[in-house]
Design a protein around this motif. Structure first.
Motif, PDB file in Angstrom:
ATOM      1  N   ASN A   2     -15.384  53.420  22.515  1.00  0.00           N
ATOM      2  CA  ASN A   2     -15.490  52.125  23.213  1.00  0.00           C
ATOM      3  C   ASN A   2     -16.726  52.123  24.111  1.00  0.00           C
ATOM      4  O   ASN A   2     -16.871  53.005  24.958  1.00  0.00           O
ATOM      5  CB  ASN A   2     -14.250  51.891  24.083  1.00  0.00           C
ATOM      6  CG  ASN A   2     -13.064  51.601  23.177  1.00  0.00           C
ATOM      7  OD1 ASN A   2     -13.260  51.135  22.050  1.00  0.00           O
ATOM      8  ND2 ASN A   2     -11.876  51.935  23.651  1.00  0.00           N
ATOM      9  N   ALA A   3     -17.600  51.149  23.892  1.00  0.00           N
ATOM     10  CA  ALA A   3     -18.816  51.084  24.719  1.00  0.00           C
ATOM     11  C   ALA A   3     -18.468  50.512  26.088  1.00  0.00           C
ATOM     12  O   ALA A   3     -17.599  49.659  26.214  1.00  0.00           O
ATOM     13  CB  ALA A   3     -19.852  50.209  24.027  1.00  0.00           C
ATOM     14  N   TYR A   4     -19.123  51.017  27.137  1.00  0.00           N
ATOM     15  CA  TYR A   4     -18.951  50.429  28.477  1.00  0.00           C
ATOM     16  C   TYR A   4     -20.242  49.680  28.806  1.00  0.00           C
ATOM     17  O   TYR A   4     -21.324  50.037  28.354  1.00  0.00           O
ATOM     18  CB  TYR A   4     -18.661  51.517  29.517  1.00  0.00           C
ATOM     19  CG  TYR A   4     -19.848  52.362  29.890  1.00  0.00           C
ATOM     20  CD1 TYR A   4     -20.209  53.462  29.112  1.00  0.00           C
ATOM     21  CD2 TYR A   4     -20.652  52.040  30.984  1.00  0.00           C
ATOM     22  CE1 TYR A   4     -21.311  54.232  29.441  1.00  0.00           C
ATOM     23  CE2 TYR A   4     -21.758  52.811  31.317  1.00  0.00           C
ATOM     24  CZ  TYR A   4     -22.085  53.902  30.549  1.00  0.00           C
ATOM     25  OH  TYR A   4     -23.202  54.650  30.862  1.00  0.00           O
ATOM     26  N   HIS A   5     -20.121  48.625  29.609  1.00  0.00           N
ATOM     27  CA  HIS A   5     -21.307  47.825  29.915  1.00  0.00           C
ATOM     28  C   HIS A   5     -22.132  48.547  30.965  1.00  0.00           C
ATOM     29  O   HIS A   5     -21.677  48.762  32.087  1.00  0.00           O
ATOM     30  CB  HIS A   5     -20.903  46.437  30.412  1.00  0.00           C
ATOM     31  CG  HIS A   5     -22.082  45.522  30.550  1.00  0.00           C
ATOM     32  ND1 HIS A   5     -22.745  45.350  31.747  1.00  0.00           N
ATOM     33  CD2 HIS A   5     -22.756  44.793  29.630  1.00  0.00           C
ATOM     34  CE1 HIS A   5     -23.772  44.527  31.572  1.00  0.00           C
ATOM     35  NE2 HIS A   5     -23.807  44.182  30.282  1.00  0.00           N
ATOM     36  N   ALA A   6     -23.316  48.962  30.589  1.00  0.00           N
ATOM     37  CA  ALA A   6     -24.131  49.807  31.472  1.00  0.00           C
ATOM     38  C   ALA A   6     -25.242  49.038  32.166  1.00  0.00           C
ATOM     39  O   ALA A   6     -25.888  49.558  33.081  1.00  0.00           O
ATOM     40  CB  ALA A   6     -24.734  50.952  30.656  1.00  0.00           C
ATOM     41  N   GLY A   7     -25.502  47.802  31.671  1.00  0.00           N
ATOM     42  CA  GLY A   7     -26.569  47.056  32.335  1.00  0.00           C
ATOM     43  C   GLY A   7     -27.175  46.025  31.412  1.00  0.00           C
ATOM     44  O   GLY A   7     -26.758  45.885  30.251  1.00  0.00           O
ATOM     45  N   SER A   8     -28.153  45.313  31.909  1.00  0.00           N
ATOM     46  CA  SER A   8     -28.819  44.330  31.040  1.00  0.00           C
ATOM     47  C   SER A   8     -30.301  44.281  31.361  1.00  0.00           C
ATOM     48  O   SER A   8     -30.720  44.705  32.449  1.00  0.00           O
ATOM     49  CB  SER A   8     -28.194  42.954  31.249  1.00  0.00           C
ATOM     50  OG  SER A   8     -28.405  42.600  32.611  1.00  0.00           O
ATOM     51  N   VAL A 137     -30.878  39.427  18.339  1.00  0.00           N
ATOM     52  CA  VAL A 137     -30.435  40.650  19.015  1.00  0.00           C
ATOM     53  C   VAL A 137     -29.732  40.285  20.328  1.00  0.00           C
ATOM     54  O   VAL A 137     -30.088  39.308  20.988  1.00  0.00           O
ATOM     55  CB  VAL A 137     -31.608  41.624  19.326  1.00  0.00           C
ATOM     56  CG1 VAL A 137     -32.203  42.200  18.086  1.00  0.00           C
ATOM     57  CG2 VAL A 137     -32.631  40.992  20.221  1.00  0.00           C
ATOM     58  N   THR A 138     -28.770  41.127  20.674  1.00  0.00           N
ATOM     59  CA  THR A 138     -28.061  40.905  21.949  1.00  0.00           C
ATOM     60  C   THR A 138     -28.044  42.161  22.809  1.00  0.00           C
ATOM     61  O   THR A 138     -27.698  42.105  23.986  1.00  0.00           O
ATOM     62  CB  THR A 138     -26.598  40.481  21.673  1.00  0.00           C
ATOM     63  OG1 THR A 138     -25.993  41.511  20.881  1.00  0.00           O
ATOM     64  CG2 THR A 138     -26.529  39.147  20.962  1.00  0.00           C
ATOM     65  N   SER A 150     -29.535  42.927  25.974  1.00  0.00           N
ATOM     66  CA  SER A 150     -30.986  42.732  25.987  1.00  0.00           C
ATOM     67  C   SER A 150     -31.375  41.532  25.139  1.00  0.00           C
ATOM     68  O   SER A 150     -30.764  41.270  24.102  1.00  0.00           O
ATOM     69  CB  SER A 150     -31.710  43.973  25.464  1.00  0.00           C
ATOM     70  OG  SER A 150     -33.108  43.788  25.634  1.00  0.00           O
ATOM     71  N   LYS A 151     -32.414  40.790  25.594  1.00  0.00           N
ATOM     72  CA  LYS A 151     -32.831  39.583  24.860  1.00  0.00           C
ATOM     73  C   LYS A 151     -33.831  39.939  23.757  1.00  0.00           C
ATOM     74  O   LYS A 151     -34.044  39.150  22.829  1.00  0.00           O
ATOM     75  CB  LYS A 151     -33.472  38.595  25.828  1.00  0.00           C
ATOM     76  CG  LYS A 151     -32.544  38.161  26.965  1.00  0.00           C
ATOM     77  CD  LYS A 151     -33.239  37.209  27.878  1.00  0.00           C
ATOM     78  CE  LYS A 151     -32.407  36.941  29.137  1.00  0.00           C
ATOM     79  NZ  LYS A 151     -33.220  37.170  30.382  1.00  0.00           N
TER      80      LYS A 151
END
Ligand SMILES: Cc1cc2nc3c(=O)[nH]c(=O)nc-3n(C[C@H](O)[C@H](O)[C@H](O)COP(=O)(O)OP(=O)(O)OC[C@H]3O[C@@H](n4cnc5c(N)ncnc54)[C@H](O)[C@@H]3O)c2cc1C
Length: 623
Positions: A2-8, A137-138, A150-151
């Motif tokens: 499971n991926a955790y949200h690390a940033g943007s 891409v997201t 990421s954009k």
């Protein structure tokens, strides 16, 4: 996992090699929140092959990148230890700067620049997935389960993607220099529809300096007069190291021939396609069997190391064979091997799926740069990284893309060759690849590209002003030489005689005298009383522009013809299959590449002039 949200971020760059570095710096300097990922921070800016920057055509790329606001030129001038201008005996179009770099110093320099750059985070993480929604891409996922939104994503994975290292019978998953290979991402990219294929490259052994007998070699010192890579370098450069030249011989060739059955190149182990212009020693022995010796340059890897690089002895032969072949070479009879030679196979993309902006046609916001796009070389990688970083930023800012076309630069030629013609082997730049090489010299890269760098936002107004002042001074001096004459006299004719040039009887224009072969701008100084004092880079330009005025004008005319064909735009949604008169091969190739202009269409292999004529008529009817 499971991926955790690390940033943007705005731009995620996968790979901190020569492409990734320029891409990340460009994006961050253009105000994009940028994250630069690398499998290992100790591989940032690594020179896994020859410890050198530049060379034929490559020197042009570094100068062009510098004019656009890139970093490699400044890094080279900060970390190079020996400079040579190649082809100095030939015309200015092929003069190419090449310099030995201190490998560790280069890496430290680049890593420090990245760490200090605002808007840029440098992270050690292996990217395993690029996430895409509705064709855009997201973000990216790491091997440790982190997800970054990421954009835009720039893939600059170099020689690491599913890479395997091969030395004799030993084949194992690895990146260069014992670094971890990139695993998982290739599969993800294939699922996104990117056509990947396997390429290969190789490197020679490294040996310890103390084990070399230099008395059996030819010294290769640096140039007395050093020209920097960067137009912005204002400190004096010096040679702090030397190279040496030695040769293989029949005994070396014999050992290689006797062991070709153990060569991964010839026993089917290696399937990847290698670079034609950087062949391994075993390939040279097979391909040029008539040659009784091959040049080897012994190059220093740095000032604080005893490691030496043997340029020209790239190989994947078993280690014991490598040692025996080295012992036959004058000066290397007792060579102490520190690192064995090896070949590396890796995945890279078919660059015809890219636009000239380096964005993929398949996934919006996904870009490719460097070795991943099918090229080979630090310089080739760096310029693609810069173009990808700039265009990812411009697109996110809603601005027009920066497309460098063949008539502007070697960068434009390289990118057009990749996206229009594709490449079936690692692509290396050469001066012969450009139709306009007299116009696209190293020395005038600033005139050709600084304004573009300013317009995208990477070059300062002050820098642009300096360049424009320089070329204004060049123009003024050229027209002064055209207007100014000198009377014929004994002193002048003595100089002309020394230059094997016919004496003048009456008066002559300074420009006409300068146009004579072997007569230099400096030669005319004693006869030119009203000569202004001008800096060397200005007088160098003046000499070239006056001497080659005719050729330059001819190439300018060709550029106008090229621009005309490029200005005939092709609609992106053209149904080539429905255009009567187009041959099947042309329909297929045009449908695959989807060229932006008639000019680009005419450069696609398999599209004939007759097909172009059909297209032009069809466009006219449509209009
Ligand atoms: C053995 C060898 C021999 C070579 N010989 C020649 C030659 O003879 N002539 C020549 O011109 N060039 C040669 N090269 C090529 C030259 O090294 C490359 O052209 C150049 O380094 C390419 O730059 P790049 O930025 O594309 O990739 P690289 O410099 O390879 O950098 C790739 C970066 O991507 C990172 N990375 C990869 N995958 C991931 C991932 N999934 N997640 C995060 N980070 C990732 C790596 O950590 C690294 O930082 C050779 C290279 C090698 C390895």
């Amino acid at each position: 996992m499971n991926a955790y949200h690390a940033g943007s971020c705005d731009v995620a760059v996968i790979g901190a090699g020569h492409a990734g570095i320029e891409a990340a710096l460009a994006a961050a300097r253009l105000g994009q929140k940028t994250i630069l990922f690398t499998i290992n921070l100790d591989s940032v800016g690594n020179l896994p092959c020859n410890p050198a920057i530049g060379g034929t055509g490559k020197g042009h790329l570094v100068r062009e990148l510098d004019a656009l606001g890139g970093q490699m030129g400044l890094a080279a001038d900060a970390c190079c230890i020996q400079y040579r201008m190649l082809n100095r005996g030939k015309g200015p179009a092929v003069h190419s700067l090449r310099a030995q770099a201190d490998r560790r110093a280069y890496q430290n320099y680049m890593k420090h620049i990245l760490e200090q750059t605002p808007n840029l985070e440098l992270k050690q993480a292996m990217i395993t997935d690029v996430s895409v929604e509705n064709g855009r891409v997201t973000g990216v996922d790491t091997m440790l389960g982190a997800h970054y939104d990421s954009k835009a994503v720039i893939i600059a994975t170099g020689t690491y993607l599913d890479s395997t290292v091969i030395t004799g019978e030993s084949v194992y998953s690895s990146g260069p220099d014992g670094m971890h290979a990139s695993v998982g991402l290739a599969e993800n990219l294939r699922k996104l529809g990117l056509p990947l294929r396997r390429f290969k490259t190789g490197t020679p052994p490294r040996i310890n300096r103390r084990s070399v007998d230099f008395s059996k070699m030819e010294l290769q010192p640096g140039d007395a007069h050093i020209e920097p890579f960067s137009f912005r370098t204002d400190h004096v450069l010096e040679n702090r190291a030397v190279c040496y030249l030695t040769y293989t011989n029949e005994r070396t060739h014999e050992i290689i021939r006797e062991n070709l059955d153990r060569s991964p190149m010839y026993d089917g182990t290696i399937s990847g396609v290698g670079p034609r212009y950087c062949p391994s020693i075993e390939t040279k022995i097979v391909r040029f069997a008539e040659k009784n010796r091959h040049q080897l340059f012994i190059e220093p890897c740095g000032l604080d190391t005893e490691e030496l690089y043997i340029q020209g002895l790239s190989s994947s032969l078993p280690e014991d064979v490598q040692i025996r072949m080295m012992q036959t070479i004058p000066g290397l009879e007792h060579a102490e091997m520190m690192r064995p030679a090896y070949a590396i196979e890796y995945e890279c993309v078919d660059p015809t799926v890219l636009l000239p902006t380096m964005e993929t046609k398949l996934v919006a916001g996904l870009y490719g740069a460097g070795q991943f796009n099918g090229t080979s070389g630090y310089e080739e990688a760096a310029v693609q990284g810069l173009v990808a970083g700039i265009n990812a930023s411009l697109k996110l800012q809603g601005r027009d893309p920066m497309i460098l076309t063949r008539d502007t630069s070697y960068i434009g030629t390289l990118i057009d060759d990749l996206v229009t013609k594709g490449t079936e082997e690692p692509y290396r730049i050469m001066t012969s690849r450009s139709e306009y090489r007299l116009l696209h010299r190293q020395d005038n890269a600033d005139e050709r590209l600084t304004r573009i760098g300013f317009e995208v936002g990477l070059v300062s107004e002050e820098r642009l002003r300096q360049v424009e002042e320089k070329y204004e001074a060049v123009r003024r001096e050229c027209s002064r030489l055209e207007r100014s004459g000198v009377p014929g006299n004994d002193r002048l004719n003595a100089m002309l005689e020394r230059r094997e040039s016919t004496p003048v009887t009456s008066s002559a224009r300074l420009a006409d005298l300068l146009r004579r072969p072997k007569v230099t701008y400096d030669d005319l100084a004693p006869f030119d009383e009203s000569r202004p004092s001008l800096p060397a880079d200005v007088t160098q330009e003046v000499e070239i522009q006056v001497k080659y005025a005719g050729y330059l004008a001819r190439q300018e005319k060709q550029v106008q013809e090229f621009k005309q064909a490029e200005s005939k735009r092709l609609p992106e949604d053209l149904a080539y299959d429905s255009i009567a008169g187009l041959r099947l091969e042309a329909r297929q190739k045009l449908g695959k590449i989807r060229p932006l202009s008639i000019g680009q269409a005419s450069r696609i292999s398999g599209v004939s002039p007759a097909d172009i004529a059909v297209l032009l008529i069809y466009l006219e009817q449509r209009r």
